[in-house]
Scaffold this motif. Structure first.
Motif, mmCIF file in Angstrom:
data_model
loop_
_atom_site.group_PDB
_atom_site.id
_atom_site.type_symbol
_atom_site.label_atom_id
_atom_site.label_comp_id
_atom_site.label_asym_id
_atom_site.label_seq_id
_atom_site.Cartn_x
_atom_site.Cartn_y
_atom_site.Cartn_z
ATOM 1 N N VAL A 99 0.840 -1.202 0.000
ATOM 2 C CA VAL A 99 0.000 0.000 0.000
ATOM 3 C C VAL A 99 0.876 1.253 0.000
ATOM 4 O O VAL A 99 0.626 2.208 -0.742
ATOM 5 C CB VAL A 99 -0.947 0.000 1.214
ATOM 6 C CG1 VAL A 99 -1.658 1.350 1.352
ATOM 7 C CG2 VAL A 99 -1.978 -1.120 1.091
ATOM 8 N N THR A 103 0.886 4.156 -2.848
ATOM 9 C CA THR A 103 0.559 5.528 -2.449
ATOM 10 C C THR A 103 1.682 6.485 -2.828
ATOM 11 O O THR A 103 1.446 7.584 -3.341
ATOM 12 C CB THR A 103 0.309 5.591 -0.931
ATOM 13 O OG1 THR A 103 -0.768 4.700 -0.601
ATOM 14 C CG2 THR A 103 -0.055 6.999 -0.497
ATOM 15 N N LYS A 106 1.880 6.883 -6.683
ATOM 16 C CA LYS A 106 0.758 7.702 -7.171
ATOM 17 C C LYS A 106 1.047 9.184 -6.972
ATOM 18 O O LYS A 106 0.703 10.011 -7.811
ATOM 19 C CB LYS A 106 -0.535 7.325 -6.451
ATOM 20 C CG LYS A 106 -1.263 6.144 -7.049
ATOM 21 C CD LYS A 106 -2.702 6.060 -6.594
ATOM 22 C CE LYS A 106 -2.835 5.873 -5.107
ATOM 23 N NZ LYS A 106 -4.241 5.656 -4.708
ATOM 24 N N ALA A 132 -1.618 -3.460 -5.463
ATOM 25 C CA ALA A 132 -2.781 -3.386 -6.352
ATOM 26 C C ALA A 132 -3.951 -2.702 -5.673
ATOM 27 O O ALA A 132 -4.653 -1.889 -6.281
ATOM 28 C CB ALA A 132 -3.169 -4.797 -6.809
ATOM 29 N N SER A 133 -4.159 -3.008 -4.392
ATOM 30 C CA SER A 133 -5.267 -2.409 -3.650
ATOM 31 C C SER A 133 -5.142 -0.894 -3.568
ATOM 32 O O SER A 133 -6.121 -0.159 -3.748
ATOM 33 C CB SER A 133 -5.328 -3.002 -2.238
ATOM 34 O OG SER A 133 -6.312 -2.358 -1.455
ATOM 35 N N SER A 134 -3.939 -0.398 -3.324
ATOM 36 C CA SER A 134 -3.727 1.051 -3.214
ATOM 37 C C SER A 134 -3.982 1.766 -4.530
ATOM 38 O O SER A 134 -4.278 2.960 -4.555
ATOM 39 C CB SER A 134 -2.307 1.348 -2.736
ATOM 40 O OG SER A 134 -1.364 1.075 -3.762
ATOM 41 N N LEU A 135 -3.874 1.024 -5.625
ATOM 42 C CA LEU A 135 -4.098 1.595 -6.950
ATOM 43 C C LEU A 135 -5.514 1.332 -7.450
ATOM 44 O O LEU A 135 -5.854 1.707 -8.580
ATOM 45 C CB LEU A 135 -3.099 0.995 -7.948
ATOM 46 C CG LEU A 135 -1.613 1.203 -7.623
ATOM 47 C CD1 LEU A 135 -0.745 0.365 -8.553
ATOM 48 C CD2 LEU A 135 -1.237 2.664 -7.712
ATOM 49 N N SER A 136 -6.323 0.652 -6.596
ATOM 50 C CA SER A 136 -7.686 0.251 -6.988
ATOM 51 C C SER A 136 -7.663 -0.538 -8.288
ATOM 52 O O SER A 136 -8.499 -0.345 -9.174
ATOM 53 C CB SER A 136 -8.592 1.484 -7.118
ATOM 54 O OG SER A 136 -8.657 2.190 -5.906
ATOM 55 N N ALA A 137 -6.685 -1.431 -8.393
ATOM 56 C CA ALA A 137 -6.500 -2.212 -9.614
ATOM 57 C C ALA A 137 -6.626 -3.700 -9.318
ATOM 58 O O ALA A 137 -6.317 -4.167 -8.215
ATOM 59 C CB ALA A 137 -5.131 -1.919 -10.223
ATOM 60 N N ASP A 138 -7.084 -4.445 -10.294
ATOM 61 C CA ASP A 138 -7.078 -5.894 -10.217
ATOM 62 C C ASP A 138 -5.632 -6.354 -10.432
ATOM 63 O O ASP A 138 -4.994 -5.946 -11.410
ATOM 64 C CB ASP A 138 -7.976 -6.472 -11.305
ATOM 65 C CG ASP A 138 -8.158 -7.979 -11.178
ATOM 66 O OD1 ASP A 138 -7.145 -8.677 -10.962
ATOM 67 O OD2 ASP A 138 -9.291 -8.445 -11.291
#
Length: 378
Positions: A99, A103, A106, A132-138
């Protein structure tokens, strides 16, 4: 006298810092004798290992886990790499590490991202999921390259597969490597391919192995696990197990420290040239009393137009960008320096201690003193 074994390799900064945390806890105990490899400890040869009352171990695979279990003594694992759930663990929060990486990247304006990992180890998989979660990506949508740890350790061995993968990436791109070893191998490949770092590929690693990161060209930005706290808390958990205050299997994850920024990520990406130039100025001068008016003055467009572009491309104001950069710097100083709160406030350009406290509390929901107490407890 209780014999506490340290089954660590002592080949990297991770083990040395963990050992420092163990020693700090051992000082609070009058009946602990710490055994480990190297001249600093009482010997931990095979005979001494069989006489240990408890063990703190960096267990890297299932075979090593089975060996430690065969000793029949309390064991705390600080690696979390084995697929066998045999021991309590105190280890780096690998999901949060991912994460933090996402972050951070980004904030640098990265739109294209990729991942280099290690096959079939829990810590690498958790870092990838957090990233991946921090980027809202699969995770399946992120360009990935993964090989066994032994493959990455062949640091100077060229790889046709890695070269081809790096060449095919859409650039500019930010590459999160699961550790500094993989980051170094990626940089060496980029040099062979004449891929520029950081303008074409930004590289971020994990572990903050200072010698490796600084020797790399360009030097590697990296996330620092809080190894000393891992060692201290592993000792505390082992102590509770020895005194029968704790039973069963427990896992404690320790949050990593902020990114140590070096040359491999010293770039701000944005499709709007005015915003990109302003962001570079903010990263360079935020702690020197920089104001939004100063940033606008350096631009070739009016302040209102620049503010509108910041909101469009960054979703925030110029002032918020400056404030966040100053807060990031203050976190580093609070964690790793002995400067007073007033000195940190001044060094980071907050204008007054009261304003520093107010902005810090709003951002992190703790005061600077509370943040420092937590980070420097060990």
């Amino acid at each position: 006298m209780k014999q506490i074994g340290l089954k660590l390799r002592f080949q990297d900064g991770y083990d040395m810092a963990v050992a420092g945390g163990v020693v700090q806890y051992a000082r609070t105990k009058g009946d602990w004798q710490v055994r480990g490899q190297g001249p600093w400890f009482f010997s931990l040869d095979q005979e001494a290992l069989s006489e240990c009352d408890a063990l703190i171990a960096r267990i890297e695979d299932d075979q090593e886990a089975l060996f430690c279990a065969s000793l029949g003594i309390p064991v705390v694992d600080i690696a979390g790499s084995s697929s066998l759930k045999l021991f309590s663990q105190v280890r780096n929060d690998d999901y949060q590490t991912g994460v933090s990486a996402g972050t951070y990247l980004k904030k640098l304006g990265s739109k294209n991202v990729a991942w280099c990992g290690v096959d079939q180890v829990h810590w690498a998989r958790e870092r990838f999921v957090g990233f991946a979660s921090s980027l809202s990506a699969d995770p399946s949508e992120i360009a990935s390259f993964s090989r066994p740890l032994a493959w990455w350790r062949q640091l100077y061995e060229p790889s046709v597969e890695l070269d081809a993968w790096l060449s095919d990436l859409e650039k500019p791109i930010s590459l999160f490597c699961c550790n500094d070893l993989s980051a170094m191998k990626v940089e060496l490949a980029c040099q062979r391919l004449s891929i520029k770092i950081p303008s074409h590929v930004m590289v971020l690693g994990v572990d903050n192995e200072t010698l490796l990161c600084e020797l790399a060209s360009p030097s590697i930005s990296s996330i620092q696990p809080d190894c000393k706290t891992i060692g201290y808390e592993a000792s505390a958990m082992l102590d509770a197990m020895l005194s029968s205050k704790q039973s069963g299997l427990h896992i404690r994850r320790i949050a990593p420290a902020p990114v140590t920024e070096r040359e491999s990520t010293r770039l701000v990406l944005c499709e709007d040239e005015q915003v990109a130039n302003a962001l570079r100025l903010i990263k360079t001068r935020a702690t020197s009393g920089l104001t939004a008016s100063d940033v606008a003055f350096e631009a070739s467009i009016c302040r209102r137009a620049l503010e509108m572009r910041f909101r469009k491309y960054r979703g925030r104001t110029i002032w918020q960008e400056i404030s966040d950069e100053k807060l990031d710097q203050s976190c580093l100083l609070l964690s790793h320096s002995n400067a007073t709160i007033a000195q940190i406030s001044e060094q980071c350009g907050f204008g007054s201690v009261h304003r520093f406290y107010s902005l810090f509390k709003r951002a992190y929901d703790v005061t600077p003193n509370q943040f420092r107490a937590k980070k420097q407890r060990f």
